[in-house]
Scaffold this motif. Structure first.
Motif, PDB file in Angstrom:
ATOM      1  N   PHE A 354      43.591  32.874  14.085  1.00  0.00           N
ATOM      2  CA  PHE A 354      43.261  34.201  13.610  1.00  0.00           C
ATOM      3  C   PHE A 354      41.872  34.272  12.847  1.00  0.00           C
ATOM      4  N   ARG A 355      41.822  33.306  12.107  1.00  0.00           N
ATOM      5  CA  ARG A 355      40.739  33.147  11.031  1.00  0.00           C
ATOM      6  C   ARG A 355      39.303  32.884  11.935  1.00  0.00           C
ATOM      7  N   GLN A 356      39.534  32.151  13.026  1.00  0.00           N
ATOM      8  CA  GLN A 356      38.409  31.980  13.839  1.00  0.00           C
ATOM      9  C   GLN A 356      38.101  32.900  14.802  1.00  0.00           C
ATOM     10  N   LEU A 357      38.974  33.810  15.004  1.00  0.00           N
ATOM     11  CA  LEU A 357      38.594  35.278  15.731  1.00  0.00           C
ATOM     12  C   LEU A 357      37.794  36.259  14.688  1.00  0.00           C
ATOM     13  N   LYS A 358      38.200  36.050  13.592  1.00  0.00           N
ATOM     14  CA  LYS A 358      37.332  36.748  12.564  1.00  0.00           C
ATOM     15  C   LYS A 358      36.388  36.401  11.800  1.00  0.00           C
ATOM     16  N   THR A 359      35.921  35.010  12.119  1.00  0.00           N
ATOM     17  CA  THR A 359      34.829  34.202  11.493  1.00  0.00           C
ATOM     18  C   THR A 359      33.647  34.874  11.737  1.00  0.00           C
ATOM     19  N   THR A 360      32.648  34.709  10.626  1.00  0.00           N
ATOM     20  CA  THR A 360      31.278  35.364  10.580  1.00  0.00           C
ATOM     21  C   THR A 360      30.329  34.001  10.827  1.00  0.00           C
ATOM     22  N   LYS A 361      31.022  32.849  10.560  1.00  0.00           N
ATOM     23  CA  LYS A 361      30.101  31.624  10.715  1.00  0.00           C
ATOM     24  C   LYS A 361      29.648  31.016  12.249  1.00  0.00           C
ATOM     25  N   GLN A 362      30.461  31.376  13.115  1.00  0.00           N
ATOM     26  CA  GLN A 362      30.115  31.278  14.236  1.00  0.00           C
ATOM     27  C   GLN A 362      30.131  32.766  15.403  1.00  0.00           C
ATOM     28  N   THR A 363      29.179  32.676  15.955  1.00  0.00           N
ATOM     29  CA  THR A 363      29.186  33.887  17.191  1.00  0.00           C
ATOM     30  C   THR A 363      29.843  33.470  18.340  1.00  0.00           C
TER      31      THR A 363
END
Length: 397
Positions: A354-363
């Protein structure tokens, strides 16, 4: 400088000072005390799973190099240091991965050999081969000395197959075994070296079955790495399939044995899951789900091996190592396995994606977003926990 607790903390400046002082120390009792401290500190730095409070990775590497240099200066004053310290270096042959650190580690091995005059010649021989398979080209300093390394592996494979029972389970063998695990993991572009390392691992496991516990620890670590290369992961899955056949008392491995098919390799899980063709890998998951439905796998088997293998399909898409997942069997397997997980493991898995879906570190591109969404949905579909009555009432109100 040295804390009273179990951990030891030194700054880089203190290391530099100790490096100078170690050259001038001559009292044997003091030297042995210092060696014990520095070996302990080196292992702590390399093996600790906790995040180290260092400025950056470079400073950490420099600290480890400083420790190794201190030890090199101290060991020359100790008689037969191999007997005292070799067991502390075995696992470091696998866990020290930076080139500059490994160079210093091998220098330390050479000094240990030179200072040990009353050690069996066979021990010295095996450690010299360890130095050979870590050698670098004198003319092209950035290149390994492939000729020496390959020749070293050839010599080792000849000797391992001739081990007697009385000679087994010695630290020099474990150093070589751990080095082979390192080679298999980090020598990504050196296929010939990896093949020899794999061959040595096979021979070691055949001659010294107790080494399977060390291998299983490394396999679990590899499988749970979300950014590991597909080729490296497949190498370790093949080794997992190998030790299943020689296993006697590990219940997880006995559980995984059901995935083997000795009569028809075309439906063998371990053959298909490492296959270069994606449809064969998906076939392996279909067999996994079928066998799990017939008889549920053990929880530890799922957590340590099966769930990481299924999640690797998702991770490869996120890391752009593979294209989109075009078969729902991946998500179906994920749901099936998650239905067995306890809350802590279930929650950790859900949050990680879930955090990967919301991350701003990677487009994320559209394929990655779709894959993550399907993954999260599959995990939610597996929700199997009893809600508290108070929570139900509050939701209804």
């Amino acid at each position: 400088m040295i804390e009273s607790t179990s951990s030891i903390a030194l700054t880089s400046k203190e290391f530099d000072i100790l490096l100078i002082l170690s050259c001038k120390q001559t009292k044997s009792d003091k030297i042995e005390q210092l060696c014990s401290i520095f070996f302990r500190l080196l292992r702590q730095n390399v093996l600790s799973k906790k995040k180290k409070k260092l400025l950056n990775k470079t400073s950490e590497q420099n600290l480890n190099i400083s420790i190794l240099k201190v030890l090199q200066n101290l060991i020359v004053h100790i008689e037969n240091p191999l007997e005292k310290y070799l067991h502390l270096l075995t696992i470091l042959c696998c866990k020290i991965i930076q080139r500059d650190q490994r160079i210093e580690l091998i220098k330390l091995f050479q000094i240990l050999i030179d200072q040990s005059t009353n050690i069996k010649s066979s021990t010295i021989w095996y450690l010299k081969q360890l130095i050979e398979i870590n050698s670098w080209n004198f003319d092209q300093i950035d290149e390994p000395d492939y000729e020496r390394r390959l020749n070293g592996y050839k010599q080792i494979t000849k000797e391992i197959s001739k081990l007697d029972n009385i000679d087994k389970d010695k630290n020099e063998y474990l150093c070589l075994f751990y080095h082979c695990l390192y080679e298999l993991h980090y020598s990504i572009n050196d296929l010939s070296l990896r093949e020899y390392a794999s061959q040595c691992i096979h021979l070691f496991l055949k001659q010294i079955p107790s080494y399977q516990s060390y291998l299983l620890t490394e396999i679990r670590t590899i499988l749970k790495k979300s950014t590991i290369s597909i080729h490296i992961r497949n190498e370790f899955i093949r080794l997992l399939g190998l030790i299943i056949d020689i296993n006697i008392d590990n219940e997880d491995l006995n559980d995984l044995k059901r995935l083997h098919n000795y009569n028809d390799i075309e439906i063998d899980f371990f053959h298909n899951i490492t296959h270069v063709q994606n449809h064969r890998r998906l076939r392996a998951l279909k067999r996994l789900k079928l066998i799990h439905n017939e008889q549920t796998f053990r929880l530890t088997t799922i957590i340590n091996y099966l769930l990481p293998i299924v999640c690797s399909f998702v991770n490869d898409v996120i890391n752009q190592d593979t294209q989109d997942i075009n078969d729902d069997i991946v998500f179906s397997c994920l749901t099936t396995l998650c239905q067995i997980l306890p809350w802590i493991k279930y929650n950790q898995l859900f949050i990680s994606y879930f955090r990967q879906l919301k991350t701003t570190k990677q487009t994320l591109n559209l394929i990655q977003k779709r894959c993550l969404t399907k993954t999260i949905s599959a995990i939610i579909d597996a929700f199997h926990f009893q809600l508290d009555n108070n929570e139900k009432n509050s939701e209804s109100n």
